[in-house]
Design a protein around this motif. Structure first.
Motif, PDB file in Angstrom:
ATOM      1  N   ASN A 123       0.831  -1.206   0.000  1.00 52.36           N
ATOM      2  CA  ASN A 123       0.000   0.000   0.000  1.00 52.36           C
ATOM      3  C   ASN A 123       0.866   1.257   0.000  1.00 52.36           C
ATOM      4  OD1 ASN A 123      -2.481  -1.425   0.098  1.00 52.36           O
ATOM      5  ND2 ASN A 123      -2.197  -1.772   2.285  1.00 52.36           N
ATOM      6  N   TRP A 124       1.716   1.385  -1.012  1.00 50.64           N
ATOM      7  CA  TRP A 124       2.610   2.537  -1.045  1.00 50.64           C
ATOM      8  C   TRP A 124       2.138   3.639  -1.999  1.00 50.64           C
ATOM      9  CZ3 TRP A 124       7.288  -0.907  -2.871  1.00 50.64           C
ATOM     10  CH2 TRP A 124       7.023  -1.442  -4.126  1.00 50.64           C
ATOM     11  N   GLY A 125       0.985   3.473  -2.601  1.00 54.67           N
ATOM     12  CA  GLY A 125       0.496   4.509  -3.509  1.00 54.67           C
ATOM     13  C   GLY A 125       1.338   4.555  -4.762  1.00 54.67           C
ATOM     14  N   LYS A 126       1.838   5.756  -5.097  1.00 57.87           N
ATOM     15  CA  LYS A 126       2.700   5.939  -6.269  1.00 57.87           C
ATOM     16  C   LYS A 126       4.145   5.939  -5.805  1.00 57.87           C
ATOM     17  CE  LYS A 126      -0.788   8.688  -8.682  1.00 57.87           C
ATOM     18  NZ  LYS A 126      -1.115  10.003  -9.284  1.00 57.87           N
ATOM     19  N   VAL A 127       4.796   4.785  -5.931  1.00 56.73           N
ATOM     20  CA  VAL A 127       6.175   4.668  -5.461  1.00 56.73           C
ATOM     21  C   VAL A 127       7.095   5.471  -6.367  1.00 56.73           C
ATOM     22  CG1 VAL A 127       6.597   2.562  -6.780  1.00 56.73           C
ATOM     23  CG2 VAL A 127       7.940   3.026  -4.729  1.00 56.73           C
ATOM     24  N   ALA A 128       8.098   6.150  -5.771  1.00 52.07           N
ATOM     25  CA  ALA A 128       8.971   7.047  -6.531  1.00 52.07           C
ATOM     26  C   ALA A 128      10.336   6.458  -6.832  1.00 52.07           C
ATOM     27  CB  ALA A 128       9.145   8.373  -5.774  1.00 52.07           C
ATOM     28  N   ASP A 129      10.856   5.552  -5.972  1.00 49.87           N
ATOM     29  CA  ASP A 129      12.181   4.977  -6.227  1.00 49.87           C
ATOM     30  C   ASP A 129      12.290   3.642  -5.509  1.00 49.87           C
ATOM     31  OD1 ASP A 129      14.650   4.888  -7.413  1.00 49.87           O
ATOM     32  OD2 ASP A 129      15.681   6.014  -5.844  1.00 49.87           O
ATOM     33  N   LEU A 130      13.173   2.771  -6.042  1.00 50.70           N
ATOM     34  CA  LEU A 130      13.380   1.436  -5.507  1.00 50.70           C
ATOM     35  C   LEU A 130      14.866   1.170  -5.327  1.00 50.70           C
ATOM     36  CD1 LEU A 130      10.960  -0.556  -7.889  1.00 50.70           C
ATOM     37  CD2 LEU A 130      10.427   0.250  -5.580  1.00 50.70           C
ATOM     38  N   ALA A 131      15.200   0.341  -4.325  1.00 50.84           N
ATOM     39  CA  ALA A 131      16.577  -0.110  -4.116  1.00 50.84           C
ATOM     40  C   ALA A 131      16.523  -1.491  -3.478  1.00 50.84           C
ATOM     41  CB  ALA A 131      17.347   0.865  -3.230  1.00 50.84           C
ATOM     42  N   ILE A 132      17.615  -2.266  -3.642  1.00 55.95           N
ATOM     43  CA  ILE A 132      17.674  -3.631  -3.114  1.00 55.95           C
ATOM     44  C   ILE A 132      18.890  -3.762  -2.214  1.00 55.95           C
ATOM     45  CG2 ILE A 132      17.983  -6.070  -3.706  1.00 55.95           C
ATOM     46  CD1 ILE A 132      16.441  -5.566  -6.263  1.00 55.95           C
ATOM     47  N   CYS A 133      18.671  -4.346  -1.025  1.00 53.20           N
ATOM     48  CA  CYS A 133      19.767  -4.594  -0.091  1.00 53.20           C
ATOM     49  C   CYS A 133      19.362  -5.743   0.830  1.00 53.20           C
ATOM     50  CB  CYS A 133      20.061  -3.327   0.726  1.00 53.20           C
ATOM     51  SG  CYS A 133      21.440  -3.501   1.872  1.00 53.20           S
ATOM     52  N   ASN A 134      20.284  -6.690   1.047  1.00 59.64           N
ATOM     53  CA  ASN A 134      20.055  -7.816   1.960  1.00 59.64           C
ATOM     54  C   ASN A 134      18.782  -8.589   1.624  1.00 59.64           C
ATOM     55  OD1 ASN A 134      22.360  -7.097   3.426  1.00 59.64           O
ATOM     56  ND2 ASN A 134      21.198  -5.723   4.750  1.00 59.64           N
ATOM     57  N   ASP A 135      18.565  -8.856   0.337  1.00 54.09           N
ATOM     58  CA  ASP A 135      17.378  -9.586  -0.111  1.00 54.09           C
ATOM     59  C   ASP A 135      16.088  -8.900   0.303  1.00 54.09           C
ATOM     60  OD1 ASP A 135      18.093 -11.651  -1.760  1.00 54.09           O
ATOM     61  OD2 ASP A 135      18.549 -13.035  -0.126  1.00 54.09           O
ATOM     62  N   GLN A 136      16.144  -7.588   0.436  1.00 56.96           N
ATOM     63  CA  GLN A 136      14.954  -6.790   0.701  1.00 56.96           C
ATOM     64  C   GLN A 136      14.886  -5.658  -0.311  1.00 56.96           C
ATOM     65  OE1 GLN A 136      15.377  -5.542   4.816  1.00 56.96           O
ATOM     66  NE2 GLN A 136      14.086  -7.235   5.533  1.00 56.96           N
ATOM     67  N   LEU A 137      13.689  -5.419  -0.823  1.00 55.10           N
ATOM     68  CA  LEU A 137      13.470  -4.295  -1.729  1.00 55.10           C
ATOM     69  C   LEU A 137      12.888  -3.135  -0.924  1.00 55.10           C
ATOM     70  CD1 LEU A 137      12.251  -4.243  -5.323  1.00 55.10           C
ATOM     71  CD2 LEU A 137      10.965  -2.877  -3.685  1.00 55.10           C
ATOM     72  N   ILE A 138      13.551  -1.983  -1.003  1.00 53.86           N
ATOM     73  CA  ILE A 138      13.117  -0.784  -0.304  1.00 53.86           C
ATOM     74  C   ILE A 138      12.426   0.128  -1.317  1.00 53.86           C
ATOM     75  CG2 ILE A 138      13.799   1.045   1.283  1.00 53.86           C
ATOM     76  CD1 ILE A 138      14.590  -1.780   2.175  1.00 53.86           C
ATOM     77  N   GLY A 139      11.230   0.557  -1.004  1.00 52.29           N
ATOM     78  CA  GLY A 139      10.490   1.491  -1.855  1.00 52.29           C
ATOM     79  C   GLY A 139      10.120   2.735  -1.078  1.00 52.29           C
ATOM     80  N   VAL A 140      10.200   3.890  -1.730  1.00 52.05           N
ATOM     81  CA  VAL A 140       9.860   5.154  -1.073  1.00 52.05           C
ATOM     82  C   VAL A 140       8.825   5.891  -1.928  1.00 52.05           C
ATOM     83  CG1 VAL A 140      11.955   5.511   0.269  1.00 52.05           C
ATOM     84  CG2 VAL A 140      11.915   6.184  -2.123  1.00 52.05           C
ATOM     85  N   ALA A 141       7.909   6.554  -1.253  1.00 52.45           N
ATOM     86  CA  ALA A 141       6.866   7.336  -1.912  1.00 52.45           C
ATOM     87  C   ALA A 141       6.678   8.618  -1.123  1.00 52.45           C
ATOM     88  CB  ALA A 141       5.556   6.549  -1.975  1.00 52.45           C
ATOM     89  N   PHE A 142       6.175   9.659  -1.796  1.00 53.40           N
ATOM     90  CA  PHE A 142       5.959  10.923  -1.098  1.00 53.40           C
ATOM     91  C   PHE A 142       4.597  11.494  -1.472  1.00 53.40           C
ATOM     92  CE2 PHE A 142       8.062  12.087  -5.071  1.00 53.40           C
ATOM     93  CZ  PHE A 142       7.337  13.182  -5.513  1.00 53.40           C
ATOM     94  N   SER A 143       4.055  12.237  -0.512  1.00 52.88           N
ATOM     95  CA  SER A 143       2.796  12.938  -0.694  1.00 52.88           C
ATOM     96  C   SER A 143       2.875  14.231   0.104  1.00 52.88           C
ATOM     97  CB  SER A 143       1.624  12.080  -0.222  1.00 52.88           C
ATOM     98  OG  SER A 143       0.404  12.806  -0.299  1.00 52.88           O
ATOM     99  N   GLN A 144       2.785  15.344  -0.607  1.00 50.54           N
ATOM    100  CA  GLN A 144       2.936  16.665   0.006  1.00 50.54           C
ATOM    101  C   GLN A 144       4.284  16.734   0.724  1.00 50.54           C
ATOM    102  OE1 GLN A 144      -0.641  17.353   2.290  1.00 50.54           O
ATOM    103  NE2 GLN A 144      -1.886  17.664   0.469  1.00 50.54           N
TER     104      GLN A 144
END
Length: 655
Positions: free
Chosen positions: A271-292
């Motif tokens: 439930n991240w809405g419109k994700v802006a960027d992705l990265a992978i580390c330690n077999d985990q995918l990190i996603g970031v999103a922003f609103s206002q």
């Protein structure tokens, strides 16, 4: 024996208030997956450590909103581009400004660091792509070919190519050593938002607003496959580090794709809405999103995601870790990138004509130091992330640990918890990071700036009209819900007034058009001026500006007073039209005006010459009046400042 806890596949990690005003751009550090940089409308660049509430460092110096940010591979440098077209590079270890790069005429839409050499590529709304040498502080090459804003730039893993995606629906591939375009990849039917190189093979992926992802073979320069049916515009894609699959950050979900043939391996609900960027580390995918002004970070456990296979798995039925099958040996083989051990060969340097590129390095470095600061907000986190790189460590570097997953909270997984499981499946409960208190905004962030004096041309509201003027004022903050009849009655009240305004404007345009059909351009302009509506004058000038041969000296005497009004308008489109008309007049008639005024009086009576001399004197007087206005606006930044500086140079002969 303790009951094992079944953990989630995807969860929200944190939400922070990143800026005092809206966030306009952000990027994750791809090497660590732990460093986050955000750019905001408050003209600042803030750095954060993922899953920590406090800002590490705040970088200042930009005078307009930060539209694009990018970290280099070692996460030692950061580059940020602003709405005014300026680019600034900071050294994060030294906590100071490194370079300021000027040359673009519009806002910066995309940036990328070269993987080996000290080069930065920038794409702008002005459709140009520029390659900058950070060491020598100059533009070494400019690439032209796109017709609209360049939204994404990526260097190839070997540093020899540059891929660009733009709003003109195309992807282009540039050869850095030859300084020319290698190939163009058409096919998308909407703006292309993102491109990504395969980490090993000669393969390129592109995502577009037309809800498709296309894969391109960089040896044959043709499409390999096309994935359609994305739930929304594709804004973020990332290849797995070993190249086995492609991750696509979709609306509230993560999708895992293969391309030969095209297929979806898995879908994970996030439930991240419109994700802006992705990265992978330690077999985990990190996603970031922003609103206002808020930025949220999410984690997907890739050990629970299908990355190879033939059939997509239901994301809500099976949460157990999956054994990954070996790669398909029948997949076609492509060339592998050759990573050079030295920096890339530098393209031929272009001639530097702009004023900013002719300045002495020492003087501008001093100015950068005065205007830009790196304010360390959290010294402990800063020393932990950046300072250890400056010293020799006799122990292996500390590897960041994976983010712990919260336990599953739905009843469907209660039975799974009772089943025997391996040690890899067992994790002890940890506090939920979602309940952490929201941190306050950075204290050193200045208050939001006032509304700009110029209203942008790209607006959702009609110029010169305010929808609120035609709607009834709301007196009670929380009034009861209106029934359909009452709502329609209120809408009709404003509708009549709106129709009167639009009918009047249509009538004015019809009047000008009727005169225009007679072929008398001067009379048409006179009628538009007599109406006393600048919007009609702007519409007419936009047509006349397209054909320079329509301009006559007597037309200039009528238009110049209107141009002076347009240059002082608060609407960007009016200012642009006024600048275009003034430039045409200066280029075509200024030499004639100055020659006529400097010529000696004629012998005898020459009526035509006297009339022309009178018009020249009138134009000269009006141009002198406008020159002061142009000079006062030549100090503006961005596209408008560049245009006014050009006009100021053209009007230098008036002094």
């Amino acid at each position: 024996m303790a009951t094992p806890v079944v953990t989630k596949t995807a969860w929200k990690l944190q939400e922070i208030v990143a800026h005092a005003s809206n966030v306009s751009s952000l990027v994750l550090g791809k090497a660590s997956g732990r460093l986050l940089a955000t750019g905001g409308d408050d003209c600042r660049v803030n750095l954060w450590s993922i899953n920590k509430p406090n800002c590490i460092m705040s970088l200042t110096g930009h005078t307009s909103p930060v539209e694009s940010v990018r970290l280099n591979t070692p996460e030692e440098l950061i580059v940020a581009g602003s709405q005014s077209g300026s680019i600034r590079v900071w050294d994060l270890e030294a906590a100071k400004i490194l370079r300021t790069l000027m040359g673009h005429k519009a806002n910066i839409c995309s940036l990328d660091f070269h993987p080996y050499g000290e080069f930065v590529a920038s794409g702008s709304q002005d459709t140009n792509i520029k390659l900058w040498d950070i060491r020598r502080k100059g533009c070494v090459f400019r690439y032209r070919g796109h017709s609209q804003a360049v939204r994404c730039l990526r260097f190839s893993p070997d540093g020899k190519w540059l891929a660009s995606a733009a709003d003109d629906h195309t992807v282009k591939l540039w050869d850095l050593t030859a300084g020319k375009m290698m190939s163009e990849f058409p096919g998308h039917t909407g703006p292309v938002n993102v491109v990504e190189f395969h980490p090993n093979e000669y393969l390129l992926a592109s995502g577009s607003s037309d809800r498709t992802i296309r894969f391109w073979d960089l040896e044959k320069f043709q499409v390999v496959s096309c994935i359609e049916g994305e739930p929304g515009p594709v804004r973020s894609v990332l290849f797995n580090p070993d190249g086995c699959c492609l991750y696509s950050g979709c609306q509230d979900s993560l999708r895992v794709y293969g391309w030969e043939p095209e297929r979806c391996f898995d879908v994970v609900l996030v439930n991240w809405g419109k994700v802006a960027d992705l990265a992978i580390c330690n077999d985990q995918l990190i996603g970031v999103a922003f609103s206002q002004s808020n930025v949220s970070s999410y984690v997907v456990d890739l050990t629970r995601v299908t990355r190879t296979g033939t059939v997509a798995r239901d994301p809500v039925q099976d949460h157990r870790p999956l054994a990954q099958p070996p790669p398909n040996p029948s997949a076609p083989l492509r060339r592998i990138y050759e990573r050079p051990s030295t920096t890339c060969s530098k393209p031929q340097r272009v001639k530097q004509n702009s004023e900013s590129e002719r300045r002495s390095p020492s003087s501008e470095d001093d100015r950068d130091e005065r205007e830009s600061r790196a304010e360390i907000q959290n010294a402990e986190d800063y020393n932990e992330i950046f300072q250890p790189k400056n010293s020799i460590s006799r122990t292996p570097p500390r590897r960041s640990e994976p983010f712990p997953a919260p336990p599953e909270d739905d009843a469907a997984t209660a039975k799974e918890a009772a089943k025997p499981s391996s040690a890899m499946d067992v994790q002890f409960p940890v506090p939920n990071p979602e309940v952490l208190p929201r941190p306050p905004a950075v204290a050193s962030t200045p208050a939001p700036k006032a509304e700009p004096a110029i209203i942008p041309a790209t607006r959702n509201e009609p110029i010169g009209l305010k929808a609120s003027d035609f709607l009834p004022a709301v007196k009670i903050p929380q009034q009861a819900e209106l029934v359909d009849e009452d709502a329609m009655s209120q809408i009709r009240k404003g509708h009549d007034t709106m129709c009167v305004v639009l009918t009047s404007r249509h009538k004015n345009l019809d009047t000008v058009r009727a005169v225009w059909t007679t072929g008398d351009i001067k009379t048409s302009v006179d009628s538009a001026v007599a109406i006393n509506d600048l919007s009609v004058v702007v519409d007419l000038l936009n047509i006349v500006n397209q054909k320079a041969s329509l301009w006559k000296l007597d037309l200039c005497t009528t238009v110049l007073p209107q141009i002076e009004k347009l240059l002082q308008s608060k609407y960007e489109s009016y200012v642009q039209t006024g600048c275009t008309s003034l430039k045409l007049i200066l280029q075509r008639f200024l030499p004639l005006i100055t020659d006529m005024l400097a010529a000696p009086p004629s012998v005898g009576v020459d009526i035509s010459r006297e009339e022309r001399l009178h018009k020249c004197r009138l134009c000269y007087k009006q141009l002198k009046s406008i020159s002061g206005l142009v000079k006062s606006k030549s100090g503006l930044s961005g596209r408008h400042g560049s245009t006014f500086r050009e006009l100021h140079l053209l009007m230098a002969s008036l002094d």
